[in-house]
Design a protein around this motif. Structure first.
Motif, short mmCIF file in Angstrom:
data_model
loop_
_atom_site.label_atom_id
_atom_site.label_comp_id
_atom_site.label_asym_id
_atom_site.label_seq_id
_atom_site.Cartn_x
_atom_site.Cartn_y
_atom_site.Cartn_z
N LYS A 252 15.89 -13.45 23.45
CA LYS A 252 16.01 -13.25 21.60
C LYS A 252 14.94 -14.26 21.14
CE LYS A 252 19.24 -13.66 18.08
NZ LYS A 252 20.37 -13.95 17.47
N ASN A 253 15.05 -15.51 21.53
CA ASN A 253 14.29 -16.66 20.75
C ASN A 253 12.58 -16.35 20.74
OD1 ASN A 253 16.63 -17.73 19.84
ND2 ASN A 253 16.93 -19.40 21.56
N SER A 254 12.55 -15.54 21.93
CA SER A 254 10.95 -15.21 22.06
C SER A 254 10.29 -14.47 20.87
CB SER A 254 10.73 -14.60 23.52
OG SER A 254 11.06 -13.33 23.41
N GLY A 255 11.32 -13.63 20.55
CA GLY A 255 10.98 -12.72 19.53
C GLY A 255 9.96 -11.39 19.82
N CYS A 266 14.24 -7.00 38.64
CA CYS A 266 14.63 -7.99 37.52
C CYS A 266 14.73 -7.16 36.09
CB CYS A 266 13.74 -9.04 37.16
SG CYS A 266 13.69 -10.33 38.66
N SER A 267 13.77 -6.17 35.92
CA SER A 267 13.59 -5.41 34.91
C SER A 267 15.15 -4.67 34.57
CB SER A 267 12.79 -4.30 35.02
OG SER A 267 11.25 -4.98 34.84
N VAL A 268 15.66 -4.05 35.81
CA VAL A 268 16.72 -2.98 35.35
C VAL A 268 17.94 -4.10 35.45
CG1 VAL A 268 18.45 -1.85 36.99
CG2 VAL A 268 16.21 -1.35 37.07
N ALA A 269 18.02 -5.34 35.78
CA ALA A 269 19.19 -6.25 35.45
C ALA A 269 19.02 -6.84 33.94
CB ALA A 269 19.03 -7.52 36.44
N ILE A 270 17.90 -6.91 33.34
CA ILE A 270 17.86 -7.17 32.17
C ILE A 270 18.08 -5.92 31.32
CG2 ILE A 270 16.24 -7.93 30.09
CD1 ILE A 270 14.82 -9.48 32.25
N ALA A 271 17.80 -4.84 31.81
CA ALA A 271 18.28 -3.57 31.00
C ALA A 271 19.57 -3.26 30.96
CB ALA A 271 17.38 -2.41 31.48
N TYR A 273 21.98 -5.88 30.52
CA TYR A 273 22.49 -7.01 29.87
C TYR A 273 23.69 -6.23 28.89
CZ TYR A 273 19.90 -10.60 32.06
OH TYR A 273 18.99 -11.71 32.85
N GLY A 274 23.17 -5.59 28.12
CA GLY A 274 23.99 -4.80 27.20
C GLY A 274 25.53 -4.30 27.55
N ASP A 275 25.40 -3.78 28.76
CA ASP A 275 26.42 -3.55 29.54
C ASP A 275 27.49 -4.59 29.89
OD1 ASP A 275 28.32 -1.16 30.45
OD2 ASP A 275 27.90 -2.15 32.39
N LEU A 276 26.61 -5.56 30.50
CA LEU A 276 27.17 -6.36 31.50
C LEU A 276 27.93 -7.52 30.36
CD1 LEU A 276 27.33 -7.79 34.15
CD2 LEU A 276 25.33 -9.06 33.59
N LEU A 277 27.40 -7.63 29.16
CA LEU A 277 28.10 -8.50 28.36
C LEU A 277 28.68 -7.88 27.01
CD1 LEU A 277 25.11 -11.01 28.30
CD2 LEU A 277 27.46 -11.54 29.47
N LYS A 278 28.91 -6.59 27.33
CA LYS A 278 29.72 -5.80 26.10
C LYS A 278 30.83 -6.38 25.71
CE LYS A 278 31.74 -2.54 29.27
NZ LYS A 278 31.75 -0.83 29.87
N ASP A 279 31.53 -7.28 26.60
CA ASP A 279 33.21 -7.44 25.91
C ASP A 279 32.93 -9.08 25.64
OD1 ASP A 279 34.28 -5.22 26.77
OD2 ASP A 279 34.38 -5.69 29.03
N GLU A 280 31.65 -9.54 25.39
CA GLU A 280 31.48 -10.86 25.08
C GLU A 280 31.12 -10.78 23.59
OE1 GLU A 280 29.78 -13.83 27.55
OE2 GLU A 280 30.91 -12.90 29.58
N VAL A 290 18.43 -6.96 23.46
CA VAL A 290 17.51 -7.32 24.39
C VAL A 290 17.19 -6.15 25.54
CG1 VAL A 290 17.36 -8.74 26.54
CG2 VAL A 290 17.61 -9.70 24.30
N SER A 291 18.34 -5.53 25.73
CA SER A 291 18.18 -4.47 26.76
C SER A 291 17.52 -3.34 26.55
CB SER A 291 19.55 -3.95 27.03
OG SER A 291 20.33 -4.97 28.04
N SER A 292 17.31 -3.20 24.99
CA SER A 292 16.51 -1.87 24.44
C SER A 292 15.37 -2.39 24.57
CB SER A 292 17.05 -1.77 23.01
OG SER A 292 16.79 -2.74 22.03
N LYS A 293 14.67 -3.45 24.79
CA LYS A 293 13.34 -3.86 24.70
C LYS A 293 12.80 -3.83 26.12
CE LYS A 293 13.75 -6.66 20.53
NZ LYS A 293 13.79 -8.20 20.19
N VAL A 294 13.19 -3.49 27.01
CA VAL A 294 12.67 -3.48 28.54
C VAL A 294 11.65 -2.28 28.57
CG1 VAL A 294 13.16 -3.39 30.77
CG2 VAL A 294 14.79 -4.74 29.46
#
Length: 425
Positions: A252-255, A266-271, A273-280, A290-294
């Protein structure tokens, strides 16, 4: 049918996302897309069999014994079954949940625990991996790799064989971009990964230089943490979440407008993140963004204005890295990009999207099945008569190159970014 008292929202055990198990209609179309089933012809080594196993564990109809854990361990997590499935079963989420359950509730043999802990303690941390490999660089410099293999335990020899001589690991680098990109050009960040930045950093550098030459503004990522894929695949969900949170902050900070990794896993893992962290609440919105930008390297390069390319005459075949093909659904873009290089002839291989057996750390923890799949992959590569096999994941590169070295084959295994760099010189 579930046992009395077991409902969709009330399984006996927290094995995985229980509701997702019911998406599977048990049609069996996934079986022939599953590498372990193709090798063993055992129903419990197919996705359908493993889903039945997870459901039985969740409903308390069977115990988590060595046999049940073994069938779950043997899954590569390649997601070939997701591509084949007509019902949209989220098998990747199911197997990751089941593996976390196994790690929490099953005691492995001492040797297995030691092996897995070594992988877990070293590979996600680049500085530790560099320190471990420093003596091996000296061994290779002195030409003593064969002598070292002779005195090493069998498991260490297998791991050594996955590494080409470290002194010969360098690849040509693409020319640095001569022009400054336009101020309004899209920005791209390349996630350097953990193992990749130690053993295959040319793939990261060439990705950045190729993107810059195509007109993108490349920004650097700091800090660069492991994506968490190794932990997700091995059942260490807690640390995977820690890595995901760190990467969400940094990305996020990279802009950056787009996020690329030279490692498709790694690409799939980052893609995801939205599901992985959805409850936080603190991370959910940023993780989705972030996931939408992969994106993948080939698609971004194809989107850029075409530029004349020098001729590079050779015969190549292309291996579909599992997570690029099945996780991101990218198949045609790399082929189209490679075909745009004058002089390149692409020869399709049989089973181009069947897993090579690398699968993150799978070839370290399950060497027998990994070798079976590597042999099958190498047979198909050799049959093409190609001079190069091009791919988009360093793990696949190490796995396939090791098998071709065992055969004294002259076929070169090259990452897409490194191949394009060679072709542009």
């Amino acid at each position: 049918m579930a046992e009395p008292g077991v409902t969709l929202s009330n399984p006996v055990r927290d094995v995985c996302d229980y509701d997702l198990l019911f998406d599977c209609v048990h049609c069996g179309l996934c079986a022939e897309a599953c590498p372990t089933y193709v090798v063993t012809r055992c129903e419990m080594d197919s996705p359908r069999g493993r889903i039945y196993l997870m459901k039985s564990l969740a409903e308390g109809r069977i115990d988590l014994d060595d046999d049940a854990a073994r069938h779950l361990d043997l899954c590569l997590g390649c997601r070939g079954c997701e591509t084949a499935c007509p019902s949209g079963v989220h098998y990747g989420r199911l197997i990751e949940g089941a593996r976390s359950f196994v790690e929490r509730n099953h005691r492995r043999s001492f040797a297995d625990r030691l092996k897995r802990r070594a992988v877990s303690a070293i590979f996600p941390y680049p500085d530790r991996l560099r320190a471990l490999l420093a003596p091996l660089k000296l061994v290779d410099y002195l030409g003593l790799r064969t002598a070292l293999r002779a005195i090493m335990p069998h498991v260490v020899r297998d791991w050594l064989d996955l590494l080409s001589p470290l002194q010969a690991n360098s690849r040509p680098l693409a020319k640095a971009a001569a022009l400054t990109p336009r101020a309004d050009a899209p920005t791209v960040v390349v996630h350097h990964g953990c193992v990749a930045q130690v053993l295959a950093d040319s793939e990261n550098i060439n990705s950045e230089r190729l993107l810059a030459a195509a007109g993108y503004r490349v920004v650097q990522l700091a800090p660069n943490s492991c994506c968490g894929a190794l932990d997700l695949h091995s059942g260490n969900a807690a640390r995977a979440l820690d890595f995901a949170r760190a990467n969400v902050r940094a990305l996020k900070n990279s802009g950056a407008d787009a996020i690329v990794s030279a490692a498709s896993g790694c690409s799939v893992a980052i893609a995801e993140y939205g599901d992985l962290l959805k409850d936080e609440p603190e991370f959910a919105e940023d993780a989705r963004a972030v996931s939408s930008k992969v994106r993948d390297l080939s698609s971004l390069l194809l989107d850029a204005p075409a530029k004349p390319k020098p001729e590079f005459h050779c015969r190549i075949t292309y291996h579909d890295a599992c997570h690029l093909a099945h996780g991101l659904g990218v198949r045609e873009a790399p082929r189209k990009l490679l075909a745009s290089v004058p002089g390149v002839t692409i020869i399709e291989m049989t089973e181009s999207d069947l897993c090579c057996g690398s699968a993150g750390s799978y070839n370290l923890t399950e060497p027998t099945m990994a070798r079976d799949l590597a042999r099958r992959k190498a047979d198909n590569i050799v049959a093409t008569g190609a001079e190069y096999v091009v791919l988009a994941n360093p793990g696949c590169e190490f796995q396939i190159a090791a098998e071709l070295r065992r055969r004294d084959s002259k076929i070169k295994v090259v990452h897409l970014a490194d191949f394009l760099a060679m072709a542009s010189l």
